[in-house]
Structure formats: structure tokens, C-alpha cells
Scaffold this active site. Sequence first.
Site, PDB file in Angstrom:
ATOM      1  N   LYS A 127       0.864  -1.187   0.000  1.00 20.99           N
ATOM      2  CA  LYS A 127       0.000   0.000   0.000  1.00 20.99           C
ATOM      3  C   LYS A 127       0.891   1.225   0.000  1.00 20.99           C
ATOM      4  CE  LYS A 127      -4.381   1.208   0.198  1.00 20.99           C
ATOM      5  NZ  LYS A 127      -5.596   0.571  -0.353  1.00 20.99           N
ATOM      6  N   ASP A 167      -6.972   4.534  -4.572  1.00 19.66           N
ATOM      7  CA  ASP A 167      -7.634   4.417  -3.265  1.00 19.66           C
ATOM      8  C   ASP A 167      -8.234   5.810  -3.024  1.00 19.66           C
ATOM      9  OD1 ASP A 167      -7.837   2.521  -0.753  1.00 19.66           O
ATOM     10  OD2 ASP A 167      -7.329   4.454   0.085  1.00 19.66           O
TER      11      ASP A 167
HETATM   12  P1  NDP Z   1     -12.865   8.143  -2.737  1.00 20.71           P
HETATM   13  O1  NDP Z   1     -11.822   9.155  -2.489  1.00 20.71           O
HETATM   14  O2  NDP Z   1     -13.368   7.931  -4.107  1.00 20.71           O
HETATM   15  O3  NDP Z   1     -14.120   8.438  -1.799  1.00 20.71           O
HETATM   16  C1  NDP Z   1     -14.029   8.543  -0.414  1.00 20.71           C
HETATM   17  C2  NDP Z   1     -15.368   9.041   0.069  1.00 20.71           C
HETATM   18  O4  NDP Z   1     -15.418   8.992   1.498  1.00 20.71           O
HETATM   19  C3  NDP Z   1     -15.637  10.492  -0.328  1.00 20.71           C
HETATM   20  O5  NDP Z   1     -17.006  10.626  -0.605  1.00 20.71           O
HETATM   21  C4  NDP Z   1     -15.268  11.253   0.960  1.00 20.71           C
HETATM   22  O6  NDP Z   1     -15.922  12.497   1.101  1.00 20.71           O
HETATM   23  C5  NDP Z   1     -15.803  10.276   1.980  1.00 20.71           C
HETATM   24  N1  NDP Z   1     -15.248  10.486   3.311  1.00 20.71           N
HETATM   25  C6  NDP Z   1     -13.950  10.635   3.659  1.00 20.71           C
HETATM   26  N2  NDP Z   1     -13.860  10.775   4.989  1.00 20.71           N
HETATM   27  C7  NDP Z   1     -15.130  10.707   5.461  1.00 20.71           C
HETATM   28  C8  NDP Z   1     -15.704  10.773   6.752  1.00 20.71           C
HETATM   29  N3  NDP Z   1     -14.933  10.938   7.826  1.00 20.71           N
HETATM   30  N4  NDP Z   1     -17.054  10.652   6.874  1.00 20.71           N
HETATM   31  C9  NDP Z   1     -17.829  10.472   5.786  1.00 20.71           C
HETATM   32  N5  NDP Z   1     -17.340  10.410   4.535  1.00 20.71           N
HETATM   33  C10 NDP Z   1     -16.017  10.524   4.392  1.00 20.71           C
HETATM   34  O7  NDP Z   1     -12.278   6.764  -2.124  1.00 20.71           O
HETATM   35  P2  NDP Z   1     -12.742   5.292  -2.434  1.00 20.71           P
HETATM   36  O8  NDP Z   1     -14.201   5.259  -2.640  1.00 20.71           O
HETATM   37  O9  NDP Z   1     -11.838   4.720  -3.443  1.00 20.71           O
HETATM   38  O10 NDP Z   1     -12.361   4.567  -1.054  1.00 20.71           O
HETATM   39  C11 NDP Z   1     -13.281   4.494   0.044  1.00 20.71           C
HETATM   40  C12 NDP Z   1     -12.835   3.395   0.990  1.00 20.71           C
HETATM   41  O11 NDP Z   1     -12.809   2.135   0.289  1.00 20.71           O
HETATM   42  C13 NDP Z   1     -11.441   3.548   1.593  1.00 20.71           C
HETATM   43  O12 NDP Z   1     -11.435   3.000   2.896  1.00 20.71           O
HETATM   44  C14 NDP Z   1     -10.583   2.689   0.681  1.00 20.71           C
HETATM   45  O13 NDP Z   1      -9.397   2.258   1.331  1.00 20.71           O
HETATM   46  C15 NDP Z   1     -11.530   1.529   0.441  1.00 20.71           C
HETATM   47  N6  NDP Z   1     -11.233   0.718  -0.731  1.00 20.71           N
HETATM   48  C16 NDP Z   1     -11.160   1.285  -1.972  1.00 20.71           C
HETATM   49  C17 NDP Z   1     -10.895   0.506  -3.071  1.00 20.71           C
HETATM   50  C18 NDP Z   1     -10.926   1.058  -4.463  1.00 20.71           C
HETATM   51  O14 NDP Z   1     -10.860   0.245  -5.402  1.00 20.71           O
HETATM   52  N7  NDP Z   1     -11.060   2.365  -4.659  1.00 20.71           N
HETATM   53  C19 NDP Z   1     -10.584  -0.936  -2.932  1.00 20.71           C
HETATM   54  C20 NDP Z   1     -10.794  -1.458  -1.601  1.00 20.71           C
HETATM   55  C21 NDP Z   1     -11.069  -0.629  -0.544  1.00 20.71           C
HETATM   56  P3  NDP Z   1     -15.360  13.840   0.401  1.00 20.71           P
HETATM   57  O15 NDP Z   1     -15.896  13.796  -0.988  1.00 20.71           O
HETATM   58  O16 NDP Z   1     -15.912  14.915   1.252  1.00 20.71           O
HETATM   59  O17 NDP Z   1     -13.871  13.746   0.460  1.00 20.71           O
END
Ligand code: NDP
Length: 447
Positions: A127, A167
Site C-alpha cells: 500500500k 484508493d
Molecule cells: P474516494 O476518495 O473515491 O471516496 C471517499 C469518500 O469517502 C468520499 O465521498 C469522501 O468524502 C468520503 N469520506 C472521507 N472521509 C469521510 C468521513 N470521515 N465521513 C464520511 N465520509 C467521508 O475513495 P474510495 O471510494 O476509493 O475509497 C473508500 C474506501 O474504500 C477507503 O477506505 C478505501 O481504502 C476503500 N477501498 C477502496 C478501493 C478502491 O478500489 N477504490 C478498494 C478497496 C477498498 P469527500 O468527498 O468529502 O472527500
Amino acid sequence: MSEFSGALQEVYDVVYRRNPGEPEFHQAVEEVFESLAPVVERHPEYVDILTRMCEPERQIIFRVPWTDDSGRVQINRGFRVEFNSALGPYKGGLRFHPSVNLSIVKFLGFEQIFKNSLTGLPIGGGKGGSDFDPKGKSDAEVMRFCQSFMTELYRHIGDKTDVPAGDIGVGGREIGYLFGQYKRIVNRYESGVLTGKGLTWGGSQVRPEATGYGTVFFASDMLGAKGDSFEGKKVLVSGSGNVATYAIEKIHELGGTVIGCSDSSGYVVDEKGIDLDILKEVKQVRRGRLSEYVELRGNGATLGTEGSLWHVPADAALPCATQNELDADDAAALVKNGCKVVAEGANMPTTPNAIKILQGAGVSFGPGKAANAGGVATSALEMQQNASRDSWSFDYTQNRLRDIMSALHDNCLTTADEYDAPGNYIVGANIAGFVQVADAMLALGVI
Ligand code: NDP
């Protein structure tokens, strides 16, 4: 700090001492150790392997200088933790977020080892990322940052050594700039060095959707194991980024209704069902806030004012935003409101106390290392297509993903049964993921 039995406690004490000030890493290690006592009892030879598994094979920390639009030099810190390559090249995403530090990257890398093992595909765990915040930066600033980041990272990665992906904060745009700079430096078109690429330059169908879709497939199998389905269910999905967006899409396809989602500024409740076109416009095109969703949607959608998203009554909950976003208070609210299943789309979004409350109340709980493995699994399918210079159709790729998630789900349940913990997906995922890596490490000798 948790208490473990005998040899496990000794290993944990070493890990704790050797990695001071890394609470997220400790949390991830504790969570795995809590499941491993019966395995270590049956196989004492695994104790030494466990000590080695908790020590990353390589940790790289580097300076990332870049120039902002006003001509000022900015400095960020870059990380890549190459945790375990017993099963294949290190594989795992890059996260760009101000909260990124070594503890966060190590917790994510550690989880990734077991997740990747569970996919049944030949990928090790790693990572990386940076404390760079893409929010509020211009496109040109993001590009200059990515170019500088890759100017150091390129020497550590390769399709047979380490294959990063996206991510939080790293989507198609960032992968494009990173791949462009890599290609420029090495003067070779090595598609397999990064995954999450665009479709016209080596990407795979279904990769953008894969983590969200995969989580819903897994949750659907969890419901199926209880003779139930998403049909007619009210569902909460936190976040509104990559994982959340496609989780919402698939839940709607399967007949459920997502009545709430969130971002870092708050949450929205939309009893008629989240409108994905509007959500994508707000979050992917405008890169805006959820308040804009409410303005555009009308139709009774409201911004949440009290507590968190998890206090909205629903049948199922998929935390898809970030670590430790669902705490004990939230878990108690979910239980009180009759929630039947929680599946983690994000990594470690549920706190240890919240998990205890959910499992104690009989809520079916799918841990991220199993439930959200569809993203990395489809990244491995992208690597396969790159290696064979082929590209598969959407349907074929989605079917592969569906099969992988079903096999993974069944493996968790069967393993949990074998270790006298029927229905416990955490025990099943941790043990099944661990044993495969441990056996490979034993076979490869002391390296
Ligand atoms: P993105 O950056 O696309 O989205 C993250 C989202 O979470 C955004 O909407 C962000 O809001 C929101 N967010 C961040 N902090 C908070 C909080 N404290 N409370 C509520 N919402 C919050 O990331 P991903 O969707 O790619 O990743 C999301 C999760 O999934 C992570 O834990 C990542 O490690 C995990 N993951 C992702 C993978 C992937 O393929 N992308 C694979 C496996 C796991 P804002 O728009 O305001 O920033």
C-alpha cells in the site's frame, strides 16, 4: 490493548514495541490476531511466520516536491510499504489524503496481504500514498504532484515487483498522470505496472465499479446465506466516492433502495432512493459537497442534522468511506433499528467495539478484507489482460468478479465452520487469508 493467549501475546508485544505511535496498524494487527488463536494452537509452526508477517519486507518514505499555481514550492511526504510478496508481486492502492502517515499505510498494507490472498489470485500485499490533499487543487497542480511522486516511486515498482492502484483521492485522473510519468521515465509502455487505467490505455472493464459491485455481491451472498436478498431492502451506504457510488448502483439493480449516503461534510437522506446521475454530477464532475445534491434533487431529500448516517433506520448498512467511521454508538443505533447485515466497502470502517455490538446482536458482519476484495481482484484481472495484451467484455469481466466474490464468501463460511465459529466472517476471512500466505512463506524458506 487486547490480551492474547501465550505465544500470540509474545508476538503481539514485539509488534507493539517495534512500531510505536502507530494506532491504526496496531488495530489492524489486533483484529487479525483475535481470530488466530485456534490456528496457532493447531499449527505452532505458524508462530514464527506471524512475527515475520507483521514486519513489512520493505518500507519506502520519500520527499515529494512540487510547484503550486502561484509558483511556490510545496513539500509532501510519499510512502510505499511493500508488505508481503509470498503469493505474488506487491499489490495495493495509493491513497492521497492529508491524514496519510506510516501507521495508516501499514494498516492498509497489512490488511491487503490477507485480502489479496482471499481472492485466490497470485498477488502479494502492499500500500502507499501521500499526505497530499487533492481537494481544492487545480488539475495542473494534481498533475505536477503526480509527476513528482512517480519520479521517485518508479524505481520501486514494476509488473513483476509492485503494482499500485487507486484508493481514497486517487482515481482515473491521478492514475493517468502517474502512468504517463512512469512511461516517460522508463521509455517503455508497461501497462501492467499500474491498475485502474482508462479503457483506451490498458484499463479493464468493471475496474471502476469493482469494489462497490463486489461489496454488494458479497453482502448479497450474506443475505442469501440467511435465505434473504436485497429485494425491497432499505440500505445505507456511507461515502459518495468510487466505492460508494458503484455500491449504490448495484444495490438499486438488485432491487434495494439506498436511502442515505455521506461525504466528509455530512450526510444526506433521500427516502425515494439516491439519484445516481445527480450524485455523480456533484461528486465526480463538480467535485462538490452533498449540499449541492440536496439542491439539485429536491424531491424531499434532506441534509442530515443529527448524529450520523447510521442513525437512519434501514435493513442493511455498507460503510464505504473511511476507517473508524462507524463507532459503538452508531452500531447500537443500527441494531435498535433492526439492521440485518453490515458489509464493509471501506477498509476498517467499523471500530472494534462497534463490531462486538453488531455481532453480539446477531447482525451478519462482513469485514472489509473479504467484502471489498472485488476491487483488487479486478485489478488482478486487469493485470491478466495486460500480460496477454487482451481486453475482455464488460459482461465477461463482471461474471469473473461475481464468481470470485461467491467463492470468497463461501471460503469464509467454510473456514469459520472448520474453526467452530459458524457464520463468523471475520474469523473465516482472517484464517483463510492467513493460512495461504503462511504456507507459502514456509515453503519459500527464511527470506
Ligand atoms: P474516494 O476518495 O473515491 O471516496 C471517499 C469518500 O469517502 C468520499 O465521498 C469522501 O468524502 C468520503 N469520506 C472521507 N472521509 C469521510 C468521513 N470521515 N465521513 C464520511 N465520509 C467521508 O475513495 P474510495 O471510494 O476509493 O475509497 C473508500 C474506501 O474504500 C477507503 O477506505 C478505501 O481504502 C476503500 N477501498 C477502496 C478501493 C478502491 O478500489 N477504490 C478498494 C478497496 C477498498 P469527500 O468527498 O468529502 O472527500
